[in-house]
Write a protein that holds these residues in place. Structure first.
Motif, PDB file in Angstrom:
ATOM      1  N   THR A  76       4.502  -6.945  -5.764  1.00  0.00           N
ATOM      2  CA  THR A  76       4.864  -6.510  -4.415  1.00  0.00           C
ATOM      3  C   THR A  76       6.243  -5.878  -4.467  1.00  0.00           C
ATOM      4  OG1 THR A  76       3.606  -8.312  -3.475  1.00  0.00           O
ATOM      5  CG2 THR A  76       5.228  -7.261  -2.045  1.00  0.00           C
ATOM      6  N   LEU A  77       6.349  -4.675  -3.992  1.00  0.00           N
ATOM      7  CA  LEU A  77       7.596  -3.923  -4.135  1.00  0.00           C
ATOM      8  C   LEU A  77       8.476  -4.074  -2.907  1.00  0.00           C
ATOM      9  CD1 LEU A  77       5.929  -0.874  -5.791  1.00  0.00           C
ATOM     10  CD2 LEU A  77       7.453  -2.510  -6.886  1.00  0.00           C
ATOM     11  N   PRO A  78       9.788  -3.969  -3.094  1.00  0.00           N
ATOM     12  CA  PRO A  78      10.708  -4.199  -1.974  1.00  0.00           C
ATOM     13  C   PRO A  78      10.743  -3.065  -0.956  1.00  0.00           C
ATOM     14  CG  PRO A  78      11.927  -3.669  -3.979  1.00  0.00           C
ATOM     15  CD  PRO A  78      10.499  -3.794  -4.372  1.00  0.00           C
ATOM     16  N   MET A  79      10.279  -1.886  -1.338  1.00  0.00           N
ATOM     17  CA  MET A  79      10.269  -0.767  -0.389  1.00  0.00           C
ATOM     18  C   MET A  79       9.235   0.255  -0.859  1.00  0.00           C
ATOM     19  SD  MET A  79      13.863   1.210  -1.235  1.00  0.00           S
ATOM     20  CE  MET A  79      14.783  -0.026  -2.150  1.00  0.00           C
ATOM     21  N   PRO A  80       8.861   1.187   0.012  1.00  0.00           N
ATOM     22  CA  PRO A  80       7.905   2.215  -0.415  1.00  0.00           C
ATOM     23  C   PRO A  80       8.412   2.902  -1.682  1.00  0.00           C
ATOM     24  CG  PRO A  80       8.285   2.361   1.941  1.00  0.00           C
ATOM     25  CD  PRO A  80       9.272   1.370   1.414  1.00  0.00           C
ATOM     26  N   THR A  81       7.522   3.075  -2.649  1.00  0.00           N
ATOM     27  CA  THR A  81       7.953   3.554  -3.962  1.00  0.00           C
ATOM     28  C   THR A  81       7.039   4.668  -4.458  1.00  0.00           C
ATOM     29  OG1 THR A  81       8.767   1.322  -4.445  1.00  0.00           O
ATOM     30  CG2 THR A  81       8.519   2.815  -6.317  1.00  0.00           C
ATOM     31  N   TYR A  82       7.679   5.732  -4.936  1.00  0.00           N
ATOM     32  CA  TYR A  82       6.969   6.859  -5.533  1.00  0.00           C
ATOM     33  C   TYR A  82       7.164   6.768  -7.039  1.00  0.00           C
ATOM     34  CZ  TYR A  82       7.389   8.808  -0.808  1.00  0.00           C
ATOM     35  OH  TYR A  82       7.336   9.000   0.540  1.00  0.00           O
ATOM     36  N   PHE A  83       6.088   6.463  -7.760  1.00  0.00           N
ATOM     37  CA  PHE A  83       6.169   6.416  -9.211  1.00  0.00           C
ATOM     38  C   PHE A  83       5.843   7.791  -9.783  1.00  0.00           C
ATOM     39  CE2 PHE A  83       5.630   1.954  -8.225  1.00  0.00           C
ATOM     40  CZ  PHE A  83       6.478   1.344  -9.138  1.00  0.00           C
ATOM     41  N   THR A 122       0.831  -1.199   0.000  1.00  0.00           N
ATOM     42  CA  THR A 122       0.000   0.000   0.000  1.00  0.00           C
ATOM     43  C   THR A 122       0.870   1.255   0.000  1.00  0.00           C
ATOM     44  OG1 THR A 122      -0.054  -0.124   2.397  1.00  0.00           O
ATOM     45  CG2 THR A 122      -1.931  -1.040   1.206  1.00  0.00           C
ATOM     46  N   ARG A 123       2.169   1.080   0.171  1.00  0.00           N
ATOM     47  CA  ARG A 123       3.037   2.245   0.235  1.00  0.00           C
ATOM     48  C   ARG A 123       3.532   2.648  -1.143  1.00  0.00           C
ATOM     49  NH1 ARG A 123       7.234   0.419   4.521  1.00  0.00           N
ATOM     50  NH2 ARG A 123       7.190  -1.377   3.115  1.00  0.00           N
ATOM     51  N   VAL A 124       2.638   2.514  -2.122  1.00  0.00           N
ATOM     52  CA  VAL A 124       2.952   2.937  -3.483  1.00  0.00           C
ATOM     53  C   VAL A 124       2.202   4.229  -3.742  1.00  0.00           C
ATOM     54  CG1 VAL A 124       2.583   2.391  -5.914  1.00  0.00           C
ATOM     55  CG2 VAL A 124       3.358   0.611  -4.338  1.00  0.00           C
ATOM     56  N   ARG A 125       2.917   5.239  -4.229  1.00  0.00           N
ATOM     57  CA  ARG A 125       2.250   6.500  -4.542  1.00  0.00           C
ATOM     58  C   ARG A 125       2.543   6.871  -5.979  1.00  0.00           C
ATOM     59  NH1 ARG A 125       2.597  10.481   0.596  1.00  0.00           N
ATOM     60  NH2 ARG A 125       1.048  11.488  -0.728  1.00  0.00           N
ATOM     61  N   ARG A 126       1.589   7.581  -6.588  1.00  0.00           N
ATOM     62  CA  ARG A 126       1.739   7.966  -7.991  1.00  0.00           C
ATOM     63  C   ARG A 126       1.724   9.479  -8.128  1.00  0.00           C
ATOM     64  NH1 ARG A 126      -2.898   4.216 -10.647  1.00  0.00           N
ATOM     65  NH2 ARG A 126      -3.985   4.862  -8.763  1.00  0.00           N
ATOM     66  N   PHE A 127       2.574   9.989  -9.006  1.00  0.00           N
ATOM     67  CA  PHE A 127       2.634  11.424  -9.274  1.00  0.00           C
ATOM     68  C   PHE A 127       2.731  11.623 -10.777  1.00  0.00           C
ATOM     69  CE2 PHE A 127       4.282  10.487  -5.155  1.00  0.00           C
ATOM     70  CZ  PHE A 127       3.679  11.425  -4.338  1.00  0.00           C
ATOM     71  N   PRO A 128       2.028  12.636 -11.293  1.00  0.00           N
ATOM     72  CA  PRO A 128       2.075  12.826 -12.750  1.00  0.00           C
ATOM     73  C   PRO A 128       3.442  13.313 -13.236  1.00  0.00           C
ATOM     74  CG  PRO A 128       0.720  14.532 -11.717  1.00  0.00           C
ATOM     75  CD  PRO A 128       1.073  13.563 -10.645  1.00  0.00           C
TER      76      PRO A 128
END
Lengths: 343, 343
Positions: free
Chosen positions: B99-106, B11-17
């Motif tokens: 599933t990602l290895p760490m919190p990720t900001y795309f 759930t620690r995935v965030r998206r930015f344009p």
């Protein structure tokens, strides 16, 4: 340069002279669920057969590590073989001060000691100096004692050094660490390397200001010393050429025995205090293509020192060792040249 | 081929344009100790400047991931940047089932939507079919709706498909997954790809038996379809040429979104049941040099399907996708050709 401090190596490290019954017995006893097998580049051709042999002898599934190993510093990470719970690493001895990612069986691939008398005759015929330091690759360590005795009987003075915590054995050569040789350099007129190839003689020539002769014990052939001043001069010229570089990249490898993050951070600090830009780049295995097209003028590599010294032709930009970088930004003199001994 | 089952994405995935104030605010709020910045190959030149900008805007130390990324499947592992506690990944959208290895900001690097009327005139002049499925790279997803409306107003029938759990958006193209397009292939006469380069048009042509036109929205240029039968025939010939291969290597990547170990084990089982030898080779990023000199006649690659399809010239031995391997050992027919859609 010092490696980042690490706790003592895992106790789950085992050593075996060859790929034989002792190893198979140990694996059957320890009963891992899956074995990662890693081989050096010279054994890649046999890798699938070796994997099959281990599987047949032990009944345990085997996965091959996709990349060859260059040293006990770049053993498979848990990330590379997540389904294996032990590694079998061929061709290397453990590095005592490296903490390993999983239980590891080092198979040193020792070769039986050759006839020392025959080798001594070759050394005498070549006119090798009489005060000698001996250094050997792991495969040929068994020859050090019999050859030393045979040489001493002929009136040679033979010295063998014990290196620092990175070396498992007296007389052992490691591409990044010749502290055993450094310890006895003052007592000898030349070094004799026992093994094949030019990789260790070149490293030794960078580390000690003594002629390095190489004896291939299997072929019974001797190579006269490489030209140390030429090696060093080439590096000093490279360092001088990047003195005005503003934009540096600092390379860090995350391999178990190559990770010098603390060194990288210290170098970044030094660079900034001298008004230079310096970004840290992190990787497991570096690939020259990763440095292509970057807006960076030169790099300092805190991973394996031999990448900068031996593979520089593969890289698109100048690649320095940490001491060379300190020379470049004016924190160390250009002379005497300092080998990046990795402790 | 199905990916190994994975729990729902972190759930620690965030998206930015874009790389802008929203991202910097989020980073300042979340206060990681160190950021790993990963850029796609096309942004490598700017990587050091982008790292400096993020550091200046947030006050947080930044480490560059040494290798460029090709997709949201090969984000930095904890092993590659052990000192970072979040990743900022540029140019990709998250893959929901990874599933990602760490919190990720795309940071998706969206570009502002271009004038759809101008683009429609280009499409009309090129004589593109009137029943169209639209697929876009992440950067150009914002153009899908306005362009669809403009085309519909001119009498075109436009369809956009929703793919499986590997695709974050309707109409999205992923190198290994065109399930959105597959879902609507029966309703259209051709596909229109919005983006640059031939990577996605080639993947789409392998996946769907429909002409694939490409529109570069920035240049306002259109490319007519590539020759799908030629692409497929070349692969079928390759498969036919390795039907008698006895010694196979099965490649497994451990990248977060490319690890199909279960598939690899199933393929190994199938190979053995057909009397073939098959060893599993594990790696993070594969390098063609890792396959040189091995005593293996051909490989099946369970990692990114595009490595076998697009990069085969770099490899010393035939490299097949999993469905191609099943064709080779006689478990699937050669025709119809099956794209290795990665679910």
């Amino acid at each position: 340069m010092t490696a980042d401090p690490v706790p003592n190596a895992s106790t789950r490290v085992r050593r075996f002279p060859t790929l034989g019954p002792e190893l198979f017995d140990a694996l059957r006893e320890d009963r891992p669920r899956r074995i990662a097998l890693q081989v050096p580049a010279g054994l890649v051709r046999n890798a699938t057969d070796l994997a099959e042999r281990i599987r047949e002898e032990t009944g345990i599934p085997v996965v091959l590590a996709g990349r060859a190993c260059f040293g006990a510093c770049d053993v498979p990470s848990r990330d590379e073989v997540p389904n294996a719970d032990v590694s079998v690493v061929l061709g290397h001895a453990p590095i005592p001060n490296v903490t390993l990612p999983m239980p590891t069986y080092f198979v040193e691939m020792r070769v039986p000691a050759e006839d020392p008398e025959r080798l001594v005759r070759t050394l005498e015929a070549a006119g090798i100096p009489r005060r000698l330091g001996i250094v050997a690759s792991v495969q040929h360590l068994g020859l050090v004692d019999p050859l030393s005795e045979a040489l001493t009987a002929r009136g040679y003075v033979v010295r063998v050094g014990q290196g620092d915590r990175r070396l498992a054995y007296a007389a052992q050569a490691l591409g990044c660490n010749y502290t055993g040789a450094e310890a006895i350099a003052g007592e000898v007129d030349a070094f004799l390397f026992l093994g094949t190839g030019r990789f260790h003689p070149i490293g030794l020539a960078f580390a000690v200001d003594r002629p390095v002769w190489s004896l291939d014990p299997l072929q019974n052939t001797i190579e006269s010393p490489i030209d140390r001043p030429a090696l060093v001069r080439r590096r000093q010229l490279l360092v001088a050429s990047v003195r005005n570089v503003e934009r540096w990249g600092i390379l860090v490898s995350t391999f178990a025995g190559q990770n010098r993050t603390a060194t990288a951070l210290a170098l970044q600090e030094r660079a900034r205090s001298r008004g230079r830009q310096a970004e840290i780049l992190s990787f497991a295995r570096i690939d020259p293509r990763d440095l292509e097209g970057r807006n960076v003028e030169a790099y300092v590599n805190t991973a394996c020192p031999r990448i900068a010294l031996d593979d520089s032709a593969l890289y698109p930009k100048p690649l320095l060792t940490p001491p060379e970088f300190l020379m470049a930004i004016g924190e160390l003199p250009l002379d005497p040249y300092r080998f990046d001994t990795y402790h």
